[in-house]
Write an enzyme that holds these catalytic residues in place. Structure first.
Site, short mmCIF file in Angstrom:
data_model
loop_
_atom_site.label_atom_id
_atom_site.label_comp_id
_atom_site.label_asym_id
_atom_site.label_seq_id
_atom_site.Cartn_x
_atom_site.Cartn_y
_atom_site.Cartn_z
N ASP A 29 0.92 -0.89 0.33
CA ASP A 29 -0.11 -0.02 -0.23
C ASP A 29 1.07 0.93 0.13
O ASP A 29 1.38 1.25 0.88
CB ASP A 29 -0.42 0.06 0.85
CG ASP A 29 -1.64 1.59 1.01
OD1 ASP A 29 -1.92 2.14 0.61
OD2 ASP A 29 -2.43 1.38 2.15
N LYS A 91 2.39 11.32 -3.37
CA LYS A 91 1.03 10.63 -4.05
C LYS A 91 -0.20 11.64 -4.64
O LYS A 91 -0.68 11.65 -5.78
CB LYS A 91 0.51 9.38 -3.06
CG LYS A 91 -0.81 8.72 -3.63
CD LYS A 91 -0.78 7.75 -2.51
CE LYS A 91 -2.37 6.54 -3.35
NZ LYS A 91 -2.32 5.83 -2.79
N GLU A 172 -7.30 -0.48 -4.69
CA GLU A 172 -7.55 -0.25 -2.78
C GLU A 172 -9.00 -0.88 -2.87
O GLU A 172 -9.04 -1.70 -1.57
CB GLU A 172 -7.55 0.80 -2.04
CG GLU A 172 -5.67 1.49 -2.44
CD GLU A 172 -5.40 2.92 -2.02
OE1 GLU A 172 -6.43 3.71 -2.00
OE2 GLU A 172 -4.64 3.48 -2.39
N ASP A 196 -12.63 3.20 1.37
CA ASP A 196 -11.03 3.93 2.28
C ASP A 196 -11.53 5.25 1.81
O ASP A 196 -11.51 5.90 0.49
CB ASP A 196 -10.21 3.06 0.90
CG ASP A 196 -9.32 3.42 1.09
OD1 ASP A 196 -8.78 3.78 1.84
OD2 ASP A 196 -8.36 3.45 -0.13
#
Length: 250
Positions: A29, A91, A172, A196
């Site tokens: 992850d 990210k 995810e 998520d």
């Protein structure tokens, strides 16, 4: 993902035997604020890998020392996340075309792509397993469901730069749904809602599970909604309240 550590010495020994036989798959992850690595040994449930510091995640924060190719990643870098030679939440730039990060240290500058920064996070994460789980090369990396092709391409590039063999990319919410077990009452299939809410992104997916198949029926999300944004809103409110009370604009 729903993961757990080995409960006892026997489980750990069995895990190591499976790993050395090449029967394990590693999942990463690569998160906005924190990153983690896991393994699914053959015939067992997902297992999150404890790192050298005893924790199961490291902050996705990279600090340039000022020397060529030398970086500090994780908690030590996080403590200096506001320094000009540090980058956090990279990210969020992975989907931006031609994005460049500029780090400064002692009058020196270094420019990096988001993929290059992410590669340093991946390398540090693998290193933090301390070799206990063998030589980690083959990996699967998760990304937000609403990640665009630029973001996915940069994820592949980051894995390549980190010296990892990327077997695949999984969204995810889909990865989370893989830990869901059907019961007899489900009559062979079931539709579930998976959300998520992370440090930088928010995904919601409707997924159908049945007969060994996972199908995403619908998905939506916001790549600019997460813990970072909540922190910023609280900070903005505190600054405004302090200005009202003290007459000082922080």
């Amino acid at each position: 993902m729903d993961m757990f550590a080995p409960a006892n010495k026997e489980e750990k020994e069995a895990l190591i035997q499976n790993l050395t036989k090449g029967t394990a798959a590693f999942g990463i992850d690569l998160g906005t604020t924190n990153s983690a690595i896991s393994v699914i040994p053959k015939g067992t449930a997902p297992l999150i890998i404890p790192l050298r510091n005893g924790k199961t995640t490291i902050p996705s924060c990279v600090l340039w020392t000022g020397e060529p190719g030398e970086f500090i990643v994780g908690a030590e870098a996080y403590e200096k996340r506001y320094y000009p030679n540090c980058i956090y939440s990279v990210k969020r730039l992975m989907q931006t075309p031609d994005a460049i990060v500029t780090l400064e240290k002692d009058g020196k500058k270094l420019q990096m792509t988001p993929a290059e920064v992410s590669a340093e996070i991946l390398k540090a994460l693998v290193k933090e397993t301390n070799g206990y789980y063998g030589d980690i090369k083959d990996v699967v990396i998760t990304v937000p469901a609403k990640f665009n092709e630029i973001g996915r391409s940069n994820t592949r590039k980051a894995a390549e730069l980190a010296g990892l063999n990327l077997l695949g990319i999984i969204s995810e919410p889909t990865a989370a749904s893989m830990c869901y077990e059907l019961t007899p009452e489900d009559n062979g299939s079931r539709e579930i809602l998976v959300y998520d809410l992370g440090g930088g992104t928010f995904d919601v997916s409707v997924i159908e599970i049945g007969d060994g198949v996972i199908e995403v029926l619908s998905t939506a999300g916001n790549n600019r909604l997460g813990g970072d944004d909540f922190d910023q809103k609280v900070t903005d409110w505190m600054i405004e309240e302090f200005k009202k009370a003290e007459g000082v604009d922080l």
